[in-house]
Design a protein around this motif. Structure first.
Motif, short mmCIF file in Angstrom:
data_model
loop_
_atom_site.label_atom_id
_atom_site.label_comp_id
_atom_site.label_asym_id
_atom_site.label_seq_id
_atom_site.Cartn_x
_atom_site.Cartn_y
_atom_site.Cartn_z
N ALA A 96 -13.61 -11.40 15.55
CA ALA A 96 -13.86 -12.34 14.47
C ALA A 96 -12.57 -12.65 13.74
CB ALA A 96 -14.89 -11.76 13.50
N ALA A 97 -12.53 -13.81 13.12
CA ALA A 97 -11.36 -14.22 12.35
C ALA A 97 -11.82 -14.89 11.07
CB ALA A 97 -10.48 -15.18 13.16
N ALA A 98 -11.08 -14.66 10.02
CA ALA A 98 -11.38 -15.30 8.75
C ALA A 98 -10.69 -16.67 8.69
CB ALA A 98 -10.89 -14.42 7.61
N ARG A 99 -11.05 -17.43 7.70
CA ARG A 99 -10.35 -18.70 7.49
C ARG A 99 -8.89 -18.39 7.15
NH1 ARG A 99 -13.72 -23.13 6.83
NH2 ARG A 99 -15.89 -22.70 6.31
N PRO A 100 -7.98 -19.27 7.49
CA PRO A 100 -6.57 -19.02 7.20
C PRO A 100 -6.33 -18.68 5.74
CG PRO A 100 -6.81 -20.96 8.58
CD PRO A 100 -8.20 -20.55 8.18
N PHE A 101 -5.49 -17.68 5.53
CA PHE A 101 -5.04 -17.25 4.21
C PHE A 101 -6.18 -16.71 3.34
CE2 PHE A 101 -1.04 -18.77 5.33
CZ PHE A 101 -1.15 -20.05 5.84
N ARG A 102 -7.29 -16.37 3.95
CA ARG A 102 -8.38 -15.71 3.23
C ARG A 102 -8.40 -14.24 3.65
NH1 ARG A 102 -12.60 -19.34 1.77
NH2 ARG A 102 -11.57 -21.28 1.13
N ARG A 103 -8.51 -13.36 2.67
CA ARG A 103 -8.57 -11.94 2.99
C ARG A 103 -9.94 -11.58 3.55
NH1 ARG A 103 -4.29 -9.07 1.03
NH2 ARG A 103 -2.97 -10.15 -0.47
N ALA A 104 -9.93 -10.68 4.50
CA ALA A 104 -11.19 -10.21 5.08
C ALA A 104 -10.94 -8.84 5.66
CB ALA A 104 -11.69 -11.16 6.16
N MET A 105 -11.93 -7.97 5.54
CA MET A 105 -11.76 -6.67 6.17
C MET A 105 -13.11 -6.19 6.68
SD MET A 105 -9.25 -4.92 7.21
CE MET A 105 -7.83 -5.46 6.27
N GLY A 106 -13.86 -5.46 5.87
CA GLY A 106 -15.06 -4.81 6.38
C GLY A 106 -16.36 -5.55 6.20
N VAL A 107 -16.32 -6.71 5.57
CA VAL A 107 -17.55 -7.43 5.27
C VAL A 107 -17.75 -8.58 6.26
CG1 VAL A 107 -18.80 -8.76 3.53
CG2 VAL A 107 -17.33 -6.84 2.83
N GLU A 108 -18.86 -8.57 6.93
CA GLU A 108 -19.12 -9.56 7.98
C GLU A 108 -19.04 -10.99 7.44
OE1 GLU A 108 -22.45 -8.49 10.37
OE2 GLU A 108 -22.81 -10.55 11.02
N GLU A 109 -19.52 -11.20 6.24
CA GLU A 109 -19.55 -12.55 5.66
C GLU A 109 -18.17 -13.11 5.38
OE1 GLU A 109 -23.42 -10.84 5.54
OE2 GLU A 109 -21.52 -10.07 4.75
N GLU A 110 -17.16 -12.27 5.39
CA GLU A 110 -15.80 -12.73 5.14
C GLU A 110 -15.18 -13.42 6.35
OE1 GLU A 110 -14.07 -9.00 3.98
OE2 GLU A 110 -14.40 -9.39 1.84
N TYR A 111 -15.81 -13.25 7.50
CA TYR A 111 -15.29 -13.82 8.73
C TYR A 111 -16.01 -15.12 9.05
CZ TYR A 111 -13.00 -9.34 9.29
OH TYR A 111 -12.21 -8.23 9.09
N HIS A 112 -15.25 -16.10 9.45
CA HIS A 112 -15.83 -17.44 9.67
C HIS A 112 -15.95 -17.77 11.16
CE1 HIS A 112 -16.94 -21.46 8.44
NE2 HIS A 112 -16.12 -21.94 9.35
N TYR A 113 -15.07 -17.21 11.97
CA TYR A 113 -15.06 -17.54 13.40
C TYR A 113 -15.41 -16.28 14.20
CZ TYR A 113 -12.22 -21.26 11.36
OH TYR A 113 -11.76 -22.29 10.59
N TRP A 114 -16.24 -16.49 15.23
CA TRP A 114 -16.72 -15.35 16.01
C TRP A 114 -16.59 -15.64 17.51
CZ3 TRP A 114 -18.46 -10.76 13.91
CH2 TRP A 114 -18.61 -10.76 12.52
N GLY A 115 -16.24 -14.60 18.25
CA GLY A 115 -16.26 -14.70 19.69
C GLY A 115 -17.67 -14.47 20.21
N GLN A 116 -17.84 -14.59 21.50
CA GLN A 116 -19.17 -14.53 22.10
C GLN A 116 -19.64 -13.10 22.35
OE1 GLN A 116 -16.48 -14.67 23.75
NE2 GLN A 116 -16.76 -13.68 25.73
N GLY A 117 -18.77 -12.13 22.26
CA GLY A 117 -19.15 -10.75 22.50
C GLY A 117 -18.87 -10.30 23.91
N THR A 118 -18.51 -9.04 24.03
CA THR A 118 -18.29 -8.44 25.35
C THR A 118 -18.95 -7.06 25.33
OG1 THR A 118 -16.61 -7.86 27.01
CG2 THR A 118 -16.01 -7.49 24.71
N LEU A 119 -19.68 -6.74 26.38
CA LEU A 119 -20.49 -5.53 26.42
C LEU A 119 -19.66 -4.33 26.88
CD1 LEU A 119 -23.24 -4.08 26.25
CD2 LEU A 119 -23.66 -4.83 28.62
#
Length: 124
Positions: A96-119
């Protein structure tokens, strides 16, 4: 930004895997990034996060000392090295990645972009 995670697979307990996450776009180097995971029947949980420079990281207690996050901004790629894997690490892993220049760490809602997942499956 689009994220593409890879590297999952089946491994025996005690083994290692390295996950990769490739990002499209030119803002990756300005984004906090992280890895989350979702085990069968459980909610998605935070694994590790990293600042855009890589200078700040935060790990879930369950993976401290075993997992290592890293990033190569020149390649728009981040990695998750997983060692000493346990059966309880079995899950779908999401980058996952947050919006540029936005802080994010342990909170899922802080991330805006997500990959599809790998098992990742760890056999005991």
């Amino acid at each position: 930004v689009q994220l593409q995670a890879s590297g999952g697979g089946l491994v025996q307990a005690g083994g290692s895997l390295r996950l990769s996450c490739v990002a499209s776009g030119r803002t990756f180097s300005s984004s906090y990034t992280g890895w989350f995971r979702q085990a069968p029947g459980k909610e998605r949980e935070f694994v590790v996060g990293m600042s855009w420079s890589g200078g700040t990281t935060s790990y879930a207690d369950s993976v401290k000392g075993r997992f290592t996050i890293s990033r190569d901004n020149a390649k728009n790629t981040m990695y998750l090295q997983m060692n000493s894997l346990k059966a309880e690490d079995t899950a779908v892993y999401y980058c996952a990645a947050a919006r540029p220049f936005r802080r994010a760490m342990g909170v899922e809602e802080e991330y805006h972009y997500w990959g599809q997942g790998t098992l990742v499956t760890v056999s005991s």
